[in-house]
Design an enzyme around this catalytic site. Structure first.
Site, PDB file in Angstrom:
ATOM      1  N   GLY A 135       0.840  -1.183   0.000  1.00  0.00           N
ATOM      2  CA  GLY A 135       0.000   0.000   0.000  1.00  0.00           C
ATOM      3  C   GLY A 135       0.878   1.236   0.000  1.00  0.00           C
ATOM      4  N   ASN A 181       1.312   3.252   2.483  1.00  0.00           N
ATOM      5  CA  ASN A 181       1.989   3.460   3.762  1.00  0.00           C
ATOM      6  C   ASN A 181       2.562   2.204   4.381  1.00  0.00           C
ATOM      7  OD1 ASN A 181       1.239   6.208   3.780  1.00  0.00           O
ATOM      8  ND2 ASN A 181      -0.801   5.590   4.424  1.00  0.00           N
ATOM      9  N   GLY A 182       2.402   1.076   3.714  1.00  0.00           N
ATOM     10  CA  GLY A 182       2.891  -0.135   4.337  1.00  0.00           C
ATOM     11  C   GLY A 182       2.642  -1.358   3.475  1.00  0.00           C
ATOM     12  N   ASP A 195      -8.315   8.641  -1.936  1.00  0.00           N
ATOM     13  CA  ASP A 195      -7.507   7.916  -2.908  1.00  0.00           C
ATOM     14  C   ASP A 195      -8.305   6.776  -3.529  1.00  0.00           C
ATOM     15  OD1 ASP A 195      -5.362   7.261  -4.426  1.00  0.00           O
ATOM     16  OD2 ASP A 195      -4.136   6.477  -2.805  1.00  0.00           O
TER      17      ASP A 195
END
Lengths: 246, 328
Positions: free
Chosen positions: B39, B41-42, B148
């Site tokens: 993703g 962020n991770g 998003d």
């Protein structure tokens, strides 16, 4: 520090500086002055990442964020780096407050995930409402010439992004090397970045890259403004009192 | 358009299958089964827990997942579980002296929106978008904008087929500036608006996804200072499966819809019309691209048959859903 304002330099360059003082040293000094230095290294497809060590180093010394990208990704990167640096700075401020409350050695990960969530809400809120001043510094040395249209677009895009926030923004745009001097002013402090194309078109791209002196100019420009801003308050304090002479 | 191209890969972005660990705070044990994806962020992994298969997302740095967790928590507390994955655990993972945050959520099994419609056929697109718009409307009602929105963040689970939103990292409170976006679906990129979180921001992205189902390779905008809107509408008019939805797409791209429900209704109207009178839509093909509202007359035409069919299938689907719910 004036009420709730973040100050950033955004340096867009494609590599090695070759004139004047070490940019990393100037960046370190800017950091001491409470100004964060972010650096974006721009590559054309096929170019190698050499010379990008300086990019990282300047941002590291300037307490900011750095990223190396291809021109096609520039727009999104510019706004992301600016936002990241804002959050990072705000975290720094909040963290310091926390240390004051919790004791020296406490860090964010010592907080339980729940508490961390609450801290994040505060940071989000601050990031949305805080005033922001961005001093943009664009390298226009010969090798950057083909990349400038994308730089221009990325800056307009940054303006769209930041002006979607609730807080106020001000931008100043300087290019280096300038025609006669090391640095040339294109846009003085203004809330929006628009109509840059004319400014970029009449550029004569030069061969030298005086990154250090350009950063120094950024500092001067910030300081001039800070003095101006505090003039009234200072005058009130100083005016009536004459120190008794000996 | 990848965000992570030059970012250094951290230790937790490539955990090998079989790795086991225990959360630092809540002491729940996890075993990695496989990596599901990256993703913004991770990294997301499929894991085995005491209660069965779940998904976890591990963040790159201390604070990276916190806002996502806040959003998931918010919707869990509202009891609106279907809007995003159910949040099951929030904890830290310690590897080699470094601490990484992670959270555990329900594992949504299915295809991404694009791969699903490519396998099953274009006729699924408007139907799934209708479902999606219903979900978005609930997001908006709660005061949030998804942000998003893109096919990678939408999974089609089932049968019964149901779209589920899952990466809420970009979810932003209304009125604030959008936290995360992907250029192709971002109205700021196309010069058609700002990045303030409002209903229109999400609906713009829905329109772009609609267009993308026909043009699988995300095209880029033409060189600067062009009429992007005209370009986009030209793409819509030249695709037969999009043409009936021209008006809807145009309205979404230009921010004319004040709520998701309205756009949803208009898509449903076109679906109905398409199934009753193919002839009408083919006659309208020759009209020029413009904002004028074509085909308002046709809308008033009664179409009991399709309505009956739709209601029937809806009842059928909901009874299946109910039964499945009972069994689980």
């Amino acid at each position: 520090m004036t009420r709730g304002k973040l100050r950033q330099v955004l340096l867009i360059t494609d590599g090695c500086s070759n004139r004047g003082e070490d940019p990393a040293a100037v960046a370190s000094f800017l950091k001491e002055k409470g100004i964060v230095v972010n650096v974006i290294g721009v590559l054309d497809h096929g170019e190698r990442e050499h010379g990008m060590r300086e990019v990282k180093e300047i941002a590291l010394c300037g307490g900011g964020v750095s990223q190396v990208v291809y021109t096609s990704q520039l727009s999104q990167t510019v706004q992301m780096v600016t936002r990241q640096a804002m959050t990072q700075t705000l975290h720094g401020v909040v963290q310091q407050e926390l240390r004051g409350i919790l004791g020296e050695e406490k860090e964010m990960e010592d907080l339980s995930p729940e508490k961390r969530g609450e801290v994040m809400e505060v940071v989000d809120e601050l990031g949305e409402t805080v005033g922001l001043e961005v001093f943009i510094l664009v390298d226009t040395s010969a090798s950057m010439k083909t990349k400038l249209p994308m730089v221009e677009e990325a800056l307009t895009d940054l303006s769209v992004s930041l002006n979607s926030r609730q807080g106020e923004n001000e931008f100043a745009l300087f290019l280096f090397p300038g025609k006669r001097k090391d640095v040339e002013k294109v846009l003085d402090w203004s809330p929006k970045i628009e109509q840059l194309s004319t400014a970029f078109q009449r550029l004569t791209t030069g061969g030298v890259t005086p990154t250090g002196p350009a950063l120094k100019e950024a500092l001067h420009h910030f300081e001039k403004r800070m003095k101006k801003g505090s003039l009234i308050a200072d005058a009130e304090d100083d005016f009536p009192i004459e120190k008794p002479g000996f | 358009m990848q965000k992570t191209t030059f970012q250094s890969k951290s230790r937790v972005s490539n955990l090998s299958p079989g790795t086991t660990f225990t959360g630092k705070w809540n002491r729940n044990p996890y075993q990695i089964i496989k990596k599901l994806g990256n993703g913004a962020n991770g990294t997301v992994y499929l894991v085995a827990t005491r209660l069965g298969e779940r998904a976890i997302k591990i963040g790159e740095n201390k604070m990276s997942l916190t806002s996502e967790v806040n959003v998931l928590k918010h919707f869990s507390s509202l009891g609106q579980h279907t809007l995003c994955p159910v949040l099951l655990d929030v904890d830290d993972l310690e590897i080699a002296g470094e601490t990484y945050p992670f959270f555990c959520m329900e594992y949504l099994h299915g295809d991404s929106l694009l791969s699903f419609t490519r396998k099953k056929g274009q006729e699924w697109v408007p139907i799934l978008l209708v479902q999606l718009l219903g979900d978005l409307d609930r997001f908006h009602q709660a005061g949030w904008v998804f942000g998003d929105l893109k096919p990678d963040n939408i999974i089609v689970t089932g049968p019964p087929m149901r779209v589920r939103l899952f990466d809420v990292g970009g979810t932003t409170k209304m009125g604030r500036s959008i936290k995360e976006y992907t250029e192709f679906y971002d109205r700021g990129y196309w010069g058609l608006g700002d990045r303030k979180a409002d209903v229109g921001y999400d609906l713009f992205a829905v329109a772009m996804m609609f267009i993308e189902t026909v043009y699988p390779h995300r095209f880029q905008k033409a060189s600067q200072k062009k009429q992007h809107l005209d370009d986009l509408m030209e793409k819509v008019t030249s695709a037969s499966s999009l043409r009936p939805y021209k008006k809807v797409i145009y309205r979404a791209l230009t921010g004319k819809y004040s709520d998701a429900q309205w756009m949803k209704k208009e898509i449903m109207t076109v679906i109905e019309k398409g199934s009753t009178s193919q002839a009408v839509s083919s006659k309208r093909r020759s009209r020029p691209v413009s904002g004028r509202s074509n085909g308002i007359k046709e809308k008033k035409k009664p179409s009991y048959r399709t309505e009956l069919a739709l209601t029937g299938s809806f009842l059928f689907l909901s009874s299946i859903l109910y039964l499945v719910g009972q069994i689980i």
